[in-house]
Each structure stands twice: as C-alpha cells, then as structure tokens.
Enzyme design. Structure first.
Site, PDB file in Angstrom:
ATOM      1  N   GLU A 186     -48.141  38.555  53.723  1.00 26.58           N
ATOM      2  CA  GLU A 186     -47.770  37.189  53.364  1.00 26.58           C
ATOM      3  C   GLU A 186     -47.828  37.122  51.856  1.00 26.58           C
ATOM      4  O   GLU A 186     -48.877  37.337  51.266  1.00 26.58           O
ATOM      5  CB  GLU A 186     -48.730  36.198  54.026  1.00 26.58           C
TER       6      GLU A 186
ATOM      7  N   CYS B 130     -50.829  29.249  48.760  1.00 25.65           N
ATOM      8  CA  CYS B 130     -49.506  29.841  48.974  1.00 25.65           C
ATOM      9  C   CYS B 130     -48.491  28.797  49.409  1.00 25.65           C
ATOM     10  O   CYS B 130     -47.283  29.040  49.337  1.00 25.65           O
ATOM     11  CB  CYS B 130     -49.581  30.964  49.997  1.00 25.65           C
TER      12      CYS B 130
END
Length: 501
Positions: free
Chosen positions: A256, A293
């Site tokens: 990720e 994020c």
C-alpha cells in the site's frame, strides 16, 4: 524491558556490529537505546525457523490460532503506559493518538480471532458436476511484514498485516521500522510471550532490526519467504515488488503506497455550504499533521467566484490551525522539499501557509491552487506531499474535471461533495472515479479507515500493487492464502469442514 536485540523466534540475538537509535522529534534528540541490526546469518536463521514453524502452524486449528491472537492482544494491553510512553517518544504523536491506535490494533487482533473460530472464512466449496471437487483456501507460507512509519502500532509489528497473516496460518517475520524500533520491540515481546503461552511453534514470529534497506532486501529475496506486506512510499514499495518479481520463484508483494485522494466539490455544494466544507477539510488536511495515506491532498472543482471564495476560506481556516510535530526530521524535510516542488511549478499559487514561529520538526500547513489546464499538462503537480498540504484545482468546466479524474494515477480514495439536486448528473463522475480509486466517500472525509468487512483499503497502482485486495478488515486475510482443490478424494482423507455433513 527494551534490549535492542532481534527476536529470532523465541530467542533474543544481537550478533551484528551495526547499531542505531530512534529519534524523539518533539524533543529533537535521539532516544537512548541502541538497536542492533540483524546480520545475514540472523536473517537466515529467522526465515529457516519460520519455514519449519509453517509445517506445524498451518495445521493448528482456527480456534487455537484465535487463542494466540487474543493472547497477543492481552499481552499488548498489559504493557500499559510503557508502550504508550515509548510510542510517544519515538513518534512525536500525542498520548491520545497512541491510545487510540493501540485500541485499533487490539481490535484488529480480536477481530481476526473471531473470524477464524470457524472455517467458513476458508470458503469451502463442493462441486460434483464433472469430477468430485472440493476447494478451500490454504496459507501461502512465511510472510515478511514491513512496519510503517506513520502507524507504529496499527500497521506495524502486530498490525493488520501481521494479524491477518497469523490468522491465515502463516508465520510472520517483521522488518521493524527504524523510526519506532523500541515500540516494535515491546510489541514483539508481547507476541513472543503469547506464542509461548499458547504453545505456538518456535519461529511463528520474528522481529528483525534494520536502519537501512539491506535486511529488507535479503528477506524479500530469500527463497523460503512466500509473500510480503508493505505500507510506505511508492519508491520503497515498487523496489520490493521488483525484487520479488525477479526471484526464481516470484512471490506476491501486497504494498500500500502513495495516494493524493481526490475530493470533487460540486458548484451546488459550494454555494450551499462552502464555509462548513472549508472547516471540515481544514481539519481533515491537518489531522495527524497530514500523515495519513488517506489525507485529502487534491481538491477539484469548477472555477467560479464562489469556488474562489471557498479556496480562500479553506486557506485561512487551514493556516489558522496550530502547527504540530511530524514523525521524524527526515519526514519533515521531505514534506518541505515535496511541497516546494509543487508550489514552484508554473501557474501554481500559494493560497495560505500557517504563519508564526514553529518549533523544529513542526509542519506548517499549506494550501495551493492551480488551473485545470496547468494540472493536466504537468505531472509534477500530481505527486503526493506527505503532510498537511492540499492542492486545489480550478477546472474550466465539467468536461475538464472529468478529464482530470481520468488522468490521475490509482488512488486509495475519491470523495464527492454534492447536494441532492446534483444526484441526477453524478453518474459520469462516479464511473470515472470508480476506475481510479478503491473507495468513494460521499459527503465526508477520506481520513479515517473503518476496520470492517466491507472496507476496501487499496486501489489501482500505485495506491497498491494489487487492487483486487484490501489491507484493512477481515477480507485482508485473503492476501495470504491461495485456493486449493481435492479431486475424487476419499472422504476420510479430507479436512473435516470439506466432508459431507
């Protein structure tokens, strides 16, 4: 309680000569403990032990593995303020954030424990149309997990990757993040105690120290490692992905990576509640010093007087929020560098910057704006600025807005801020976003990732390396398993849950 050593299964080891220390960004000084980097010999020992443990651990019942996960949570919770204090000293984040993240981490462990109490998660399937076929999911083998800089607990040593891999029946080797090695060791000690208390095989978990990339490289290239979990930068994740692909036996890397999480605001929404949206997004952009994020790094709308007023209001509200400490001097340096790179591009205009004197390693929030034409022509405006930064794009019309969505790289999230009167016209936007993101948020903020079954935390590259999987929620266990079929097998040789009931 902190030794600075590596955990090779149930054994503490410190054979290397290379050491490093973590850093307290708020105090702007190094922490006292020295951590010993794992040697190639220790890496081999950890992987060999994990491979041996897999032979036993994959056969451990789901109920027994669930007991292991619950005991990890209990042992972590028993660390009390020792863990919280270490977290704060290594991250600069406040005590409240430490306790909240600890709660999420304990919740994840217990969630996976609940999932594997039965074997339904393995998706047992029986088909007799041609041959007698019975399929279920089986674990891949030893998994390497890389700790994340911005989540010292929830995405690190006992975080979601580790919890889901252990739940699946895969031993885990953590490459501890050097920014919070002390926090990592405390958690590793809790996992080790839990493994011993519940009778798990030696090597089901190891924790290796490393200040650089060498340990991670050796782990990913090791032939007995079968999968990798990573949360971090595009550069780091792509390097690991390439290493894994170059192996004689390529393995999956579930990374990720980067995301700017576009937010689209309709004209009707701007006209109806501009001030409310501006405050909501000022808070979201600066939450956790922007070190998420899912931080909303890109806001898009059609140019108008009302949208210009909104941009100015967003800038004022964002700049008015107190500056806070970033995770590490290196992260603060990168924030300043990447922010300047965007701001220095032609046609980019600074809307507002937090004013006043700030302490060392504290980030000044920034709002910048640019035209749709400039954004389309300049890929440097598309880069992520990790921190309290957002770029507002002023499109000349709806067609250009849709074009911009289509040109974006893959993202974790997209957000639509709209009024009910917009609904009839939103289908083209939804379709464009759906092809570029893993999750669409409606009239909310992308910050805040719920740990639930329906969560998708992933997206098209470079948001993640495989958009078919999520890194959060029960579904994330599917990263560490593969489908396997028995054909025409005698019933007494089948696993219990594949037999005729």
């Amino acid at each position: 309680m902190i030794t600075g050593k590596n955990y090779i299964g149930n054994t503490l080891s410190a054979k290397g000569s290379k050491t490093y220390q973590t850093f307290n960004p708020k105090a702007n000084t190094k922490n006292t403990t020295s951590f010993v980097e794992a040697t190639p010999e220790e890496i081999d020992a950890a992987v060999a032990l994990a491979s041996q443990a897999f032979d036993t651990y994959q056969k451990v019942s789901g109920a027994k593995r669930a007991e292991f996960l619950n005991t990890i949570a209990d042992e972590m919770e028993a660390l009390g303020d020792t863990l919280v204090d270490m977290y704060v000293s290594e991250s600069g984040l406040p005590e409240g954030r430490a306790k909240g993240e600890r709660g999420r981490t304990l919740g994840q462990l217990r969630m996976f424990a609940d999932l594997i109490q039965t074997e339904d998660w393995r998706n047992p399937t029986i088909s007799g149309e041609h041959n007698e076929l019975r399929q279920y999911l089986i674990p891949l083998g030893p998994v390497v997990v890389f700790g994340a800089s911005n989540f010292p607990l929830a995405y690190s040593t006992a975080g979601g990757d580790t919890a889901s891999a252990l739940a699946a029946g895969c031993p885990v080797i953590v490459k501890s993040h050097p920014m919070h090695a002390g926090t990592g060791e405390l958690v590793a000690s809790a996992i080790q105690r839990a493994a011993e208390k519940t009778g798990m095989p030696d090597g089901v978990f190891s924790n290796l120290n490393s200040a650089g990339i060498e340990v991670g490289v050796q782990l990913v290239k090791h032939p007995k490692v079968k999968a990798v979990g990573f949360t971090g930068s595009i550069k780091g994740g792509r390097a690991l992905y390439d290493l894994a692909a170059e192996r004689d036996e390529p393995i999956p890397v579930f990374a990720e990576m980067g995301s700017i999480n576009p937010v689209i605001i309709t004209q009707n929404a701007v006209e109806a509640r501009a001030s409310e949206i501006a405050q909501t997004y000022a808070d979201s952009i600066t939450l956790g010093v922007g070190q998420f994020c899912t931080n909303p790094g890109l806001i898009i709308g059609v140019a108008s007087t009302e949208f210009t007023n909104f941009i100015n209001d967003l800038g004022e509200k964002t700049a008015a929020i107190d500056a806070n400490c970033m995770l590490h001097p290196n992260i603060h340096t990168a924030y300043e560098k990447n922010g300047k790179s965007v701001i220095s591009q032609p046609d980019a205009t600074i809307v507002a910057v937090h004013q006043g004197t700030v302490e060392e390693n504290y980030a000044q929030a920034k709002i910048t704006t640019v035209s749709g034409d400039a954004f389309l022509k300049n890929s440097k405006l598309h880069q992520e600025v990790f921190g309290p930064f957002s770029l507002v794009v002023q499109c000349k019309n709806e067609a250009q807005l849709l074009e911009i969505i289509s040109t974006l790289e893959g993202q974790l999230t997209g957000t639509i801020i709209a009024q009910e009167e917009d609904y009839k016209d939103l289908s083209p936007l939804i379709e464009r976003l759906q092809n570029r993101v893993g999750r669409i948020v409606f009239n909310g903020v992308p910050t805040g990732v719920a740990v639930v079954d329906a969560m998708t935390h992933g997206g098209p590259y470079p948001a993640s390396t495989d958009s078919r999987f999520t890194a959060v929620g029960n579904q994330s266990i599917k990263r560490w398993v593969r489908p396997f079929s028995f054909q025409d097998f005698p019933e007494q040789l089948l696993p219990e849950f594949l037999k005729n009931q």
